[in-house]
Design an enzyme around this catalytic site. Sequence first.
Site, PDB file in Angstrom:
ATOM      1  N   HIS A 278       0.725  -1.047   0.361  1.00  0.00           N
ATOM      2  CA  HIS A 278       0.336   0.259   0.400  1.00  0.00           C
ATOM      3  C   HIS A 278       0.764   1.422  -0.035  1.00  0.00           C
ATOM      4  CE1 HIS A 278       1.307  -0.686   3.872  1.00  0.00           C
ATOM      5  NE2 HIS A 278       0.768   0.711   4.993  1.00  0.00           N
ATOM      6  N   CYS A 279       2.389   1.569   0.186  1.00  0.00           N
ATOM      7  CA  CYS A 279       2.713   2.586  -0.084  1.00  0.00           C
ATOM      8  C   CYS A 279       3.685   2.676  -1.366  1.00  0.00           C
ATOM      9  CB  CYS A 279       3.975   2.138   1.872  1.00  0.00           C
ATOM     10  SG  CYS A 279       2.725   2.304   2.905  1.00  0.00           S
ATOM     11  N   ILE A 280       4.407   1.675  -1.885  1.00  0.00           N
ATOM     12  CA  ILE A 280       5.719   2.070  -2.423  1.00  0.00           C
ATOM     13  C   ILE A 280       5.322   2.098  -3.925  1.00  0.00           C
ATOM     14  CG2 ILE A 280       7.951   1.298  -3.622  1.00  0.00           C
ATOM     15  CD1 ILE A 280       8.067  -0.120  -1.264  1.00  0.00           C
ATOM     16  N   ASP A 283       3.649   5.993  -3.209  1.00  0.00           N
ATOM     17  CA  ASP A 283       3.582   7.376  -2.520  1.00  0.00           C
ATOM     18  C   ASP A 283       4.230   8.311  -3.400  1.00  0.00           C
ATOM     19  OD1 ASP A 283       2.711   6.161  -0.213  1.00  0.00           O
ATOM     20  OD2 ASP A 283       3.850   5.448   0.932  1.00  0.00           O
TER      21      ASP A 283
END
Length: 442
Positions: A278-280, A283
């Site tokens: 859910h980040c890299i 973001d």
Amino acid sequence: MSRKSDSEIKDTLLLKISERSAKLGIIGMGYVGIPLAVAAGNSGFPVLGFDILKGRISQLNACQSPIKHIPNSALEKLKVSGFEVTDDFTRAAECDALIICVPTPLDKTREPDLSFVESTMDTLRAHLRPGQLLALESTTWPGTTQEVLKPYIQSVGLDVGTEFFLVYSPEREDPGNAKFSTHTIPKVLGGDTENCREVGVALYEAFITKVVPVSSTKAAEMTKLLENIQRSVNIGLMNEMKVVADAMDLDIFEIIDAAATKPFGFTAYYPGPGIGGHCIPIDPFYLTWKAREFGLHTRFIELAGEINAAMPSYAVNKLVRVLSERGKALKGAKVLVLGIAYKRDIDDVRESPSVLVMELLRNWGADLSYSDPYVQTFPVMREHSFDLRSVPLSPETLAQQDAVLLLTDHTDFDYEMIAAHASLLIDTRGVYRRLGITVPTA
């Protein structure tokens, strides 16, 4: 009854925090909210969870954890101290601190989608009161807390910094990492004012080993983006090096391992079939979007994103080439995917490159199946759908396949058995080199 002074409001909240009597309301009971509830509850705080999913609420109230690394016993322990989950947001008024842990995805044009944050604030607005702390943990662009959340608080007549406290503290969860937990991962925190920061630090220091204060909410928001952009760029570099090494008939994993023997100036990152979680994958594009407001084009960040996004296609094209060398087309070929979680030993498929590879294989007409010990049924996802269940790995199952594609290197896989019975095996993670096992490839 006279209204409390500004200093009394802050001091009362700080006292509740120090006494562990402050009730924490955690909004969004998922991969961030549940571990946070456990960490706060284990430190003695009463915790009330909020969610909009009826099934998730029932599951958690029955102490059934939906997350592999959070055992049911952790929820049972919280239940004893009064932990419950509800969709009744009027109860937000009971809480002394409200922590928002809702998704912040990208839309189809890769622009930030703050609809979950905004709908949360729409719901909470009527239940905010003096003496509360509001913290946002969802990853977002620098300025979100100040520009989006603060106006909601002001709209109900609350003064931020004196009678209400607003902070941003980005989540740093790393599912499957046995070395770190919510309690032990340092917590970056920025406040809208110095008073906000003081209250926020006091709260998180009560159940997090180390809190790292920064000058503003915007600085904390940027810190989170920098952490994940650095990983995205470095993984992008390794993915590009992987493509070049393949063209030169070189083993990129051998080269990385050799370079990593240098005791300074080199950090090992490894290529794969793409990036997930859910980040890299998400973001970096929050920053590229915000940078355009300042007339800036973040070429380096976007290039890394393009390289990483191309890796699922690279993996499938490699499979097409290897199959064709054996006189076999991908259309109609039986292909078994090993691992659909976005990284090893977890059950999280969010933004998993394995799912993108599976979609490409389906588009090519492959007879597709998968095996993942942590994801028994392909989950309901907003943008992806497969009517598939994990197949058990056995010599018979493997022998039936035209190709086996290793995408997520779970430690539970029997790699020797897989290599012994697969007629064609493509390892996108370098597992077999690490284990010293020869694989059957063209």
